[in-house]
Design a protein around this motif. Structure first.
Motif, PDB file in Angstrom:
ATOM      1  N   LYS A 246       0.831  -1.206   0.000  1.00 26.92           N
ATOM      2  CA  LYS A 246       0.000   0.000   0.000  1.00 26.92           C
ATOM      3  C   LYS A 246       0.868   1.261   0.000  1.00 26.92           C
ATOM      4  CE  LYS A 246      -3.933  -2.115   2.415  1.00 26.92           C
ATOM      5  NZ  LYS A 246      -4.827  -2.042   3.579  1.00 26.92           N
ATOM      6  N   PRO A 247       0.307   2.384  -0.427  1.00 28.68           N
ATOM      7  CA  PRO A 247       1.074   3.642  -0.481  1.00 28.68           C
ATOM      8  C   PRO A 247       1.669   4.056   0.857  1.00 28.68           C
ATOM      9  CG  PRO A 247      -0.981   3.873  -1.672  1.00 28.68           C
ATOM     10  CD  PRO A 247      -1.059   2.552  -0.969  1.00 28.68           C
ATOM     11  N   ASP A 248       0.979   3.739   1.979  1.00 25.21           N
ATOM     12  CA  ASP A 248       1.519   4.102   3.299  1.00 25.21           C
ATOM     13  C   ASP A 248       2.926   3.567   3.489  1.00 25.21           C
ATOM     14  OD1 ASP A 248      -0.830   5.337   3.839  1.00 25.21           O
ATOM     15  OD2 ASP A 248      -1.629   3.783   5.150  1.00 25.21           O
ATOM     16  N   THR A 249       3.233   2.436   2.843  1.00 29.23           N
ATOM     17  CA  THR A 249       4.548   1.819   2.986  1.00 29.23           C
ATOM     18  C   THR A 249       5.577   2.440   2.065  1.00 29.23           C
ATOM     19  OG1 THR A 249       3.538  -0.283   3.621  1.00 29.23           O
ATOM     20  CG2 THR A 249       5.819  -0.366   2.849  1.00 29.23           C
ATOM     21  N   PHE A 250       5.199   2.718   0.810  1.00 28.36           N
ATOM     22  CA  PHE A 250       6.221   3.120  -0.149  1.00 28.36           C
ATOM     23  C   PHE A 250       6.272   4.616  -0.467  1.00 28.36           C
ATOM     24  CE2 PHE A 250       2.674   1.909  -3.038  1.00 28.36           C
ATOM     25  CZ  PHE A 250       2.577   3.057  -3.800  1.00 28.36           C
ATOM     26  N   ILE A 251       5.164   5.347  -0.276  1.00 25.99           N
ATOM     27  CA  ILE A 251       5.155   6.732  -0.747  1.00 25.99           C
ATOM     28  C   ILE A 251       6.111   7.605   0.051  1.00 25.99           C
ATOM     29  CG2 ILE A 251       3.303   7.670   0.679  1.00 25.99           C
ATOM     30  CD1 ILE A 251       3.796   8.287  -3.068  1.00 25.99           C
ATOM     31  N   ASN A 252       6.276   7.328   1.363  1.00 22.60           N
ATOM     32  CA  ASN A 252       7.183   8.136   2.185  1.00 22.60           C
ATOM     33  C   ASN A 252       8.651   7.837   1.911  1.00 22.60           C
ATOM     34  OD1 ASN A 252       5.280   9.666   3.654  1.00 22.60           O
ATOM     35  ND2 ASN A 252       4.826   7.899   4.928  1.00 22.60           N
ATOM     36  N   LEU A 253       8.911   6.747   1.174  1.00 18.70           N
ATOM     37  CA  LEU A 253      10.298   6.420   0.844  1.00 18.70           C
ATOM     38  C   LEU A 253      10.828   7.293  -0.284  1.00 18.70           C
ATOM     39  CD1 LEU A 253      10.062   2.519   0.853  1.00 18.70           C
ATOM     40  CD2 LEU A 253      10.695   4.025   2.740  1.00 18.70           C
ATOM     41  N   ILE A 254       9.910   7.871  -1.051  1.00 16.93           N
ATOM     42  CA  ILE A 254      10.320   8.658  -2.214  1.00 16.93           C
ATOM     43  C   ILE A 254      10.636  10.081  -1.768  1.00 16.93           C
ATOM     44  CG2 ILE A 254       9.728   9.283  -4.578  1.00 16.93           C
ATOM     45  CD1 ILE A 254       7.361   7.353  -4.367  1.00 16.93           C
ATOM     46  N   GLU A 255      11.869  10.479  -1.899  1.00 18.69           N
ATOM     47  CA  GLU A 255      12.231  11.849  -1.566  1.00 18.69           C
ATOM     48  C   GLU A 255      11.697  12.800  -2.642  1.00 18.69           C
ATOM     49  OE1 GLU A 255      13.564  12.869   1.163  1.00 18.69           O
ATOM     50  OE2 GLU A 255      13.822  10.849   1.959  1.00 18.69           O
ATOM     51  N   ASP A 256      11.588  14.087  -2.262  1.00 21.66           N
ATOM     52  CA  ASP A 256      11.179  15.073  -3.253  1.00 21.66           C
ATOM     53  C   ASP A 256      12.156  15.029  -4.417  1.00 21.66           C
ATOM     54  OD1 ASP A 256       9.380  15.714  -1.343  1.00 21.66           O
ATOM     55  OD2 ASP A 256      10.455  17.467  -0.614  1.00 21.66           O
ATOM     56  N   GLY A 257      11.645  14.943  -5.625  1.00 18.20           N
ATOM     57  CA  GLY A 257      12.532  14.912  -6.775  1.00 18.20           C
ATOM     58  C   GLY A 257      11.978  14.055  -7.893  1.00 18.20           C
ATOM     59  N   PRO A 258      12.864  13.527  -8.738  1.00 17.63           N
ATOM     60  CA  PRO A 258      12.440  12.805  -9.948  1.00 17.63           C
ATOM     61  C   PRO A 258      11.515  11.625  -9.688  1.00 17.63           C
ATOM     62  CG  PRO A 258      14.786  13.309 -10.039  1.00 17.63           C
ATOM     63  CD  PRO A 258      14.329  13.685  -8.671  1.00 17.63           C
ATOM     64  N   LEU A 259      11.792  10.816  -8.649  1.00 16.55           N
ATOM     65  CA  LEU A 259      10.947   9.646  -8.397  1.00 16.55           C
ATOM     66  C   LEU A 259       9.521  10.057  -8.010  1.00 16.55           C
ATOM     67  CD1 LEU A 259      13.218   7.087  -6.503  1.00 16.55           C
ATOM     68  CD2 LEU A 259      12.389   6.970  -8.850  1.00 16.55           C
ATOM     69  N   LEU A 260       9.419  11.099  -7.194  1.00 14.57           N
ATOM     70  CA  LEU A 260       8.093  11.593  -6.789  1.00 14.57           C
ATOM     71  C   LEU A 260       7.310  12.077  -8.007  1.00 14.57           C
ATOM     72  CD1 LEU A 260       6.358  12.309  -4.196  1.00 14.57           C
ATOM     73  CD2 LEU A 260       7.196  14.636  -4.523  1.00 14.57           C
ATOM     74  N   ILE A 261       7.975  12.796  -8.883  1.00 16.72           N
ATOM     75  CA  ILE A 261       7.324  13.317 -10.087  1.00 16.72           C
ATOM     76  C   ILE A 261       6.934  12.165 -11.013  1.00 16.72           C
ATOM     77  CG2 ILE A 261       7.613  14.785 -12.112  1.00 16.72           C
ATOM     78  CD1 ILE A 261       7.438  16.253  -9.398  1.00 16.72           C
ATOM     79  N   ALA A 262       7.867  11.217 -11.201  1.00 16.08           N
ATOM     80  CA  ALA A 262       7.586  10.094 -12.107  1.00 16.08           C
ATOM     81  C   ALA A 262       6.406   9.266 -11.602  1.00 16.08           C
ATOM     82  CB  ALA A 262       8.831   9.226 -12.246  1.00 16.08           C
ATOM     83  N   PHE A 263       6.343   9.046 -10.281  1.00 15.31           N
ATOM     84  CA  PHE A 263       5.245   8.265  -9.720  1.00 15.31           C
ATOM     85  C   PHE A 263       3.902   8.965  -9.950  1.00 15.31           C
ATOM     86  CE2 PHE A 263       2.292   7.727  -6.180  1.00 15.31           C
ATOM     87  CZ  PHE A 263       1.998   6.376  -6.320  1.00 15.31           C
ATOM     88  N   HIS A 264       3.835  10.257  -9.648  1.00 14.34           N
ATOM     89  CA  HIS A 264       2.558  10.958  -9.791  1.00 14.34           C
ATOM     90  C   HIS A 264       2.174  11.155 -11.265  1.00 14.34           C
ATOM     91  CE1 HIS A 264       2.980  11.822  -5.467  1.00 14.34           C
ATOM     92  NE2 HIS A 264       1.668  11.876  -5.510  1.00 14.34           N
ATOM     93  N   ARG A 265       3.143  11.261 -12.140  1.00 14.93           N
ATOM     94  CA  ARG A 265       2.824  11.319 -13.566  1.00 14.93           C
ATOM     95  C   ARG A 265       2.094  10.041 -13.986  1.00 14.93           C
ATOM     96  NH1 ARG A 265       7.464  12.430 -15.360  1.00 14.93           N
ATOM     97  NH2 ARG A 265       7.176  14.646 -15.855  1.00 14.93           N
TER      98      ARG A 265
END
Length: 566
Positions: A364-383
């Motif tokens: 679930k997102p509660d586990t993985f979303i906080n692992l993504i630091e602000d930056g390319p991975l966060l943008i790529a995921f939300h895209r």
């Protein structure tokens, strides 16, 4: 003739000499100064240490030769003992020996007097000069070891105190605690109100921390908005009391001349020797606990554990696998209906993201979303997230006459202009109506990001999106939030539904929320309805929308289509 000390203030003076006649002579000369100074006497090193440890001595006059050692022994020990105030040191000897004088000055003496040559004038000057030099030295040492803004110790001094504290804990078979904390959303405070207000907040927090701990405890500004507390001889129970105090004072905003600044602290705690065997590993353990506290939603504290260490290894593994998961389409969406509580017909769908992991199954997102630091991975995921949602809406628009809105959750890190721009572009490219998308933001993150979030939410509203407060009622419920933010509705947290059959207070709270939302023209969704007994109580209350496993579990896109066709 009387001689006054040039700084004209009474001092606490200790005379250390095994000769009663010499002590009497010095005592008489000091009393003639008539400035109210208070005198202590000691005959040897051991007695002098006792006096120094139990009294605030300003000036020390110490004979070189003593029954249990020489003055340099005491001076070297004083050099290695942190002091909270200046201590002027005057060495006394019966011999005008330059070699001894040099050794005494190197050991920390500020002045040197030869017995038999001590006059009123010389003694007065020596006391004045030694204390002034001690003050200057103490000021230099303070500046070198303390943060210029908050006055707390800096990294260098903290590292020194921590290594000494661990050595004492080993000798005395005791424990000590390290608390690593940072100020939640501090960057937003700086960006919104400016660095002057940010600095004022840091100083305010330091004062509050100081009032919550013992005088013997150490506060360190570790960097930026991070602080470390060093608590010696501290049990876990006592440490928890301090953590609760620190958490409670942050519930009250800082009031400046122009603003009320909401803030909170995330804290991680580790103990020596149970959690770590060195100063560096102890700080690392506290850092892991802090990370966990922030992962839980900020404004939390967390104690280090071996399970946490293993969890951290897993987190590093997931972060390393994340880019490949994006490329291999390992993420997918489920949709949980939001229904009309009377008819049970679907009114909207909440989009829920899952990571299909080859070893761990669905994450679930509660586990993985906080692992993504602000930056390319966060943008790529939300895209990818936005693209998949828009594709589903386009598909359903083609097949079904009536469009059902989709509600999406945005985590705190996604409340920024870059992510919002992605959403707007994706909706425009899909030729969708922004009103078909609801944006859910938790009450907690809104409370701590109000100025920053307000700008983002207004931009979303101006583009036609609906804004919903999620988990309402369990964070920092504020009428100010409801009145200031451009909201379309609220989702009442499931906490109030769990025992709704028997809890009359929770029934009253829900009824009050219904009335409040009606008066403010806000949509109300009651979530967490999982049993028929809960539904039976709630269905007679005057609200429209509900969500929970009693109505539907999260559904795959194909199942959504199948049920809509039925």
């Amino acid at each position: 003739m009387s001689y006054m000390l040039s700084h004209n203030q009474p001092l606490n003076i200790l005379i250390v000499d095994d000769s009663q006649d010499d002590r009497f002579h010095l005592n008489r000369l000091i009393n003639k100064m008539q400035n109210g100074s208070k005198l202590w006497e000691a005959e040897d090193l051991n007695e002098s240490k006792q006096v120094l440890s139990h009294n605030d001595i300003d000036v020390l006059l110490v004979d070189y030769h003593l029954p249990d050692g020489v003055a340099t022994d005491l001076l070297l020990e004083l050099q290695n003992t942190p002091t909270q105030k200046p201590l002027g040191i005057i060495a006394l000897t019966g011999l005008g020996n330059e070699t001894i004088a040099v050794s005494l000055m190197k050991a920390g003496a500020h002045e040197y007097l030869v017995k038999g040559e001590i006059t009123q004038t010389k003694l007065n000057l020596a006391i004045t000069q030694s204390y002034k030099r001690a003050e200057l030295s103490h000021q230099i040492q303070f500046l070198a070891g303390h943060d210029s803004l908050t006055g707390t110790v800096n990294r260098g001094l903290l590292n020194d105190r921590l290594s000494r504290a661990i050595a004492r804990a080993v000798r005395q078979n005791t424990s000590l605690a390290i608390i690593l904390m940072d100020v939640d959303y501090f960057k937003q405070v700086n960006d919104t109100f400016g660095h002057v207000v940010g600095d004022e907040l840091l100083c305010h927090i330091c004062k509050k921390i100081q009032s919550s701990i013992r005088a013997s405890d150490t506060i360190c500004r570790w960097g930026g908005d991070e602080f470390i507390l060093l608590l010696e001889n501290m049990s876990k129970k006592d440490t928890k009391i301090i953590l609760d105090k620190l958490q409670s004072f942050s519930r009250q905003p800082l009031q400046t001349q122009e603003h009320f600044i909401n803030y909170s602290l995330s804290m991680g705690c580790a103990f020596y020797p149970s959690d770590a065997d060195s100063d560096k590993s102890l700080i690392r353990a506290a850092d892991l606990a802090l990370y966990k506290a922030k992962e839980k939603g900020k404004n939390q504290y967390y104690f280090f554990s071996n399970e946490l260490k293993q969890s951290q290894k897993l987190s590093h593994s997931l972060v390393a696998e994340f880019p490949e998961a994006l490329n291999s389409h390992a993420f997918y969406l489920l949709f949980q209906p939001i229904v009309d509580i009377k008819s049970k017909k679907w009114f909207a769908l909440e989009a829920l993201c899952r990571w299909k992991h080859p070893q761990m199954g669905d994450i679930k997102p509660d586990t993985f979303i906080n692992l993504i630091e602000d930056g390319p991975l966060l943008i790529a995921f939300h895209r990818l997230f936005f693209k998949t949602i828009c594709e589903s809406l386009v598909l359903w628009r083609k097949e079904f006459n009536n469009q059902i809105p989709i509600s999406i959750n945005l985590p705190p890190k996604a409340i920024n202009k870059t992510v919002i721009r992605l959403l707007v572009e994706c909706v425009e490219q899909s030729s969708l109506n922004p009103s078909d998308i609801w944006i859910e933001i938790t009450e907690r993150q809104l409370f701590y990001q109000v100025p920053h979030a307000l700008e983002i939410l207004k931009e979303l509203q101006s583009n036609g999106f609906s804004i919903i407060i999620d988990d309402f009622g369990t964070g920092h419920s504020s009428f100010k939030l409801l009145s200031e933010l451009p909201l379309s509705g609220v989702k009442l947290d499931r906490f109030f539904v769990e025992d709704i059959e028997t809890n009359l207070k929770h029934q009253a709270i829900i009824k009050s929320c219904i009335n409040l939302c009606r008066e403010l023209n806000l949509m109300l969704v009651v979530e967490g309805i999982e049993k028929r007994s809960q539904y039976e109580v709630l269905k007679n209350m005057d609200f429209s929308l509900a969500q929970g496993f009693y109505f539907d579990v999260p559904l795959t896109p194909s199942k959504v289509c199948e049920l809509r066709r039925a």
